[in-house]
Write an enzyme that holds these catalytic residues in place. Structure first.
Site, PDB file in Angstrom:
ATOM      1  N   GLU A   1       0.830  -4.635  11.049  1.00 47.01           N
ATOM      2  CA  GLU A   1       0.363  -3.246  10.928  1.00 47.01           C
ATOM      3  C   GLU A   1       1.182  -2.445  11.927  1.00 47.01           C
ATOM      4  O   GLU A   1       0.967  -2.546  13.132  1.00 47.01           O
ATOM      5  CB  GLU A   1      -1.130  -3.124  11.260  1.00 47.01           C
ATOM      6  CG  GLU A   1      -2.068  -3.855  10.290  1.00 47.01           C
ATOM      7  CD  GLU A   1      -2.252  -3.136   8.959  1.00 47.01           C
ATOM      8  OE1 GLU A   1      -1.718  -2.011   8.792  1.00 47.01           O
ATOM      9  OE2 GLU A   1      -2.931  -3.700   8.091  1.00 47.01           O
TER      10      GLU A   1
ATOM     11  N   HIS B   1       2.748  -3.520   6.787  1.00 49.65           N
ATOM     12  CA  HIS B   1       1.805  -2.428   6.509  1.00 49.65           C
ATOM     13  C   HIS B   1       1.836  -1.426   7.668  1.00 49.65           C
ATOM     14  O   HIS B   1       2.458  -1.644   8.691  1.00 49.65           O
ATOM     15  CB  HIS B   1       0.367  -2.981   6.441  1.00 49.65           C
ATOM     16  CG  HIS B   1       0.063  -3.844   5.271  1.00 49.65           C
ATOM     17  ND1 HIS B   1      -0.844  -3.499   4.306  1.00 49.65           N
ATOM     18  CD2 HIS B   1       0.529  -5.070   4.908  1.00 49.65           C
ATOM     19  CE1 HIS B   1      -0.938  -4.449   3.406  1.00 49.65           C
ATOM     20  NE2 HIS B   1      -0.111  -5.426   3.737  1.00 49.65           N
TER      21      HIS B   1
ATOM     22  N   ARG C   1      -3.254   4.863  -2.111  1.00 50.18           N
ATOM     23  CA  ARG C   1      -3.101   3.523  -1.541  1.00 50.18           C
ATOM     24  C   ARG C   1      -2.808   2.444  -2.601  1.00 50.18           C
ATOM     25  O   ARG C   1      -2.006   1.540  -2.384  1.00 50.18           O
ATOM     26  CB  ARG C   1      -4.418   3.171  -0.834  1.00 50.18           C
ATOM     27  CG  ARG C   1      -4.611   1.704  -0.450  1.00 50.18           C
ATOM     28  CD  ARG C   1      -5.998   1.533   0.165  1.00 50.18           C
ATOM     29  NE  ARG C   1      -6.395   0.149   0.380  1.00 50.18           N
ATOM     30  CZ  ARG C   1      -6.243  -0.487   1.548  1.00 50.18           C
ATOM     31  NH1 ARG C   1      -5.669   0.106   2.558  1.00 50.18           N
ATOM     32  NH2 ARG C   1      -6.654  -1.733   1.695  1.00 50.18           N
TER      33      ARG C   1
ATOM     34  N   GLU D   1       1.776   3.828   3.033  1.00 54.17           N
ATOM     35  CA  GLU D   1       2.240   3.312   4.326  1.00 54.17           C
ATOM     36  C   GLU D   1       3.760   3.376   4.373  1.00 54.17           C
ATOM     37  O   GLU D   1       4.455   2.364   4.399  1.00 54.17           O
ATOM     38  CB  GLU D   1       1.674   1.896   4.520  1.00 54.17           C
ATOM     39  CG  GLU D   1       0.131   1.922   4.484  1.00 54.17           C
ATOM     40  CD  GLU D   1      -0.529   0.547   4.367  1.00 54.17           C
ATOM     41  OE1 GLU D   1       0.190  -0.473   4.360  1.00 54.17           O
ATOM     42  OE2 GLU D   1      -1.773   0.496   4.286  1.00 54.17           O
TER      43      GLU D   1
ATOM     44  N   HIS E   1       0.852  -1.191   0.000  1.00 56.50           N
ATOM     45  CA  HIS E   1       0.000   0.000   0.000  1.00 56.50           C
ATOM     46  C   HIS E   1       0.886   1.238   0.000  1.00 56.50           C
ATOM     47  O   HIS E   1       1.717   1.422   0.885  1.00 56.50           O
ATOM     48  CB  HIS E   1      -0.935  -0.011   1.217  1.00 56.50           C
ATOM     49  CG  HIS E   1      -2.021  -1.033   1.106  1.00 56.50           C
ATOM     50  ND1 HIS E   1      -2.494  -1.756   2.168  1.00 56.50           N
ATOM     51  CD2 HIS E   1      -2.719  -1.446   0.007  1.00 56.50           C
ATOM     52  CE1 HIS E   1      -3.453  -2.575   1.740  1.00 56.50           C
ATOM     53  NE2 HIS E   1      -3.603  -2.409   0.433  1.00 56.50           N
TER      54      HIS E   1
HETATM   55 ZN    ZN Z   1      -1.865  -1.631   4.186  1.00 52.70          ZN
END
Ligand code: ZN
Ligand code: NAG
Ligand code: NAG
Ligand code: NAG
Length: 375
Positions: A311, A237, A167, A112, A109
């Site tokens: 994340e 991410h 994104r 990020e 993405h």
């Molecule tokens: Zn992501």
């Protein structure tokens, strides 16, 4: 005649001047070329506490490969939609041991940014420490690291030039009326069944079919070809401070769910011990939201035993626009978590009871030898 002669005279004055100008331009160009060619131009002063545009990351990769030729190689994976080459770095110590692969990708993405920063940090840490740090040395004896620093290169560049919060990829749809596929909804794992959209305007547009995008095609066919040897698939991410296990497309659990949670929880504990940051561990469907077509679920479904989405920071204060002042702490704590996962993966594959005995014998021997060398 006179004005004409005058013109020639003027030209005669101008041409040498012009040539002189040209020479200095050539010189300047040569200096630029020399800088590019001279080894580790970027590496010597590379700041791992900053975000870097794609051009610098390409340059960083080639300089890493040149500086650490004995353990690093750079490999082509495929081309992006906008025809940019995708490379991963392979960190591998020559050995006759049968090895397993650890895959790590960052930046699927685009916005990020902390994720590519972590991939670079990870590579730097391994390379600066593998000779002296026994923990890393041990891992490298039986594990090869494959690191893709920026998965979604076109999107990443777009976040630098045009829209910081972009994104998706940059593929064109509906006759050039909308752009970008969510590459982490494009994998062949219950594709576009839930938590993804068929509408190309959507942030979670799943593409026109499973693996319809050149980026996902490149990565998935590579992973597929190596899957028997891949022990662990890590995809980085931000944000949310989560360690996610399969699945996102169902509340059903994978057959080693308990093991995944246990290893993930231990990693979250190691992470917290560094700077006190809280992470939660669970399946995407349980603790985040339902998603189909993610690379993590796909990797587990093709038989890769350990598959995690990280994340990274933060927990909503800055979100995707994490300040550079937090890069170092974020990378330090994430490194602890990843090393914890890798230690566990290593032990599950290599560190049997007999190996443990052999290892303690070796330790006693090496202690004895180091005492003897003092004499
Ligand atoms: Zn992501
Ligand atoms: C796509 O756009 C072009 C140029 O605007 C147009 O000529 C063409 O008919 C369009 N095609 C479709 C399938 O809409
Ligand atoms: C979840 O498990 C049930 C029971 O085994 C099964 O019938 C169902 O197909 C599974 N769902 C998915 C999405 O895999
Ligand atoms: C993140 O912030 C929310 C809201 O303040 C809080 O409920 C949650 O516990 C935090 N999560 C972590 C992992 O710190």
């Amino acid at each position: 005649m006179k004005p004409l002669l005058g013109t020639f005279y003027l030209l005669g004055m101008l041409v040498p001047g012009w040539l002189g100008y040209d020479r200095s331009l050539t010189q300047q160009r040569q200096e630029v070329v020399d800088k590019v060619v001279s080894p580790w131009r970027i590496l010597e002063t590379y700041s791992y506490n900053r975000y870097h545009p794609m051009g610098e990351i390409y340059q960083w990769m080639s300089e890493i490969r040149e500086k650490y030729t004995e353990v690093v190689t750079q490999h082509f994976l495929g081309m992006t939609y906008e025809s940019r080459p995708m490379y991963y770095l392979k960190i591998s110590q020559p050995s006759s041991n049968p090895k397993k692969i650890i895959w790590m990708d960052c930046g699927i993405h685009a916005r990020e940014w902390i994720a590519p920063a972590f991939c670079q940090w990870f590579v730097k840490e391994i390379l600066q420490n593998y000779e002296d740090n026994s923990r890393i040395r041990r891992l490298l004896k039986n594990l090869d690291f494959y690191v893709l620093p920026v998965f979604n290169i076109d999107g990443y560049i777009y976040t630098w030039t045009t829209d910081r919060l972009w994104r998706k990829s940059r593929s064109s749809h509906n006759n050039g009326t909308c752009f970008g596929t969510d590459l982490n909804r494009n994998f062949d794992a219950s594709w576009c069944s839930i938590g993804a959209s068929h509408n190309c305007e959507s942030l979670t547009f799943c593409g026109t079919g499973p693996m319809s995008e050149p980026e996902t095609k490149a990565v998935s066919s590579f992973i597929e070809s190596k899957k028997e040897n891949i022990a662990c698939f890590l995809t980085m991410h931000s944000y949310g401070q989560l360690i996610l296990v399969p699945y996102g497309y169902t509340k059903n659990k994978s057959n080693n769910h308990e093991e995944l949670i246990q290893v993930g929880q231990k990693a979250a504990n190691a992470l917290k011990a560094k700077h006190g940051t809280n992470y939660r561990v669970g399946s995407s469907a349980d603790i985040l939201y339902a998603t189909s077509g993610s690379s993590r679920d796909w990797a587990r479904d093709i038989g890769i035993r350990f598959s995690y989405t990280f994340e990274l920071r933060d927990n909503g204060t800055y979100g995707f626009v994490l300040p550079e002042t937090q890069i170092q702490a974020t990378c330090e704590e994430t490194m602890e978590a990843v090393l914890s996962v890798l230690d566990d993966v290593y032990e599950k594959y290599w560190y049997t009871n007999s190996a443990r005995k052999a290892k303690s014998t070796a330790l006693v021997l090496s202690l004895l030898m180091s005492f003897m060398s003092l004499l």
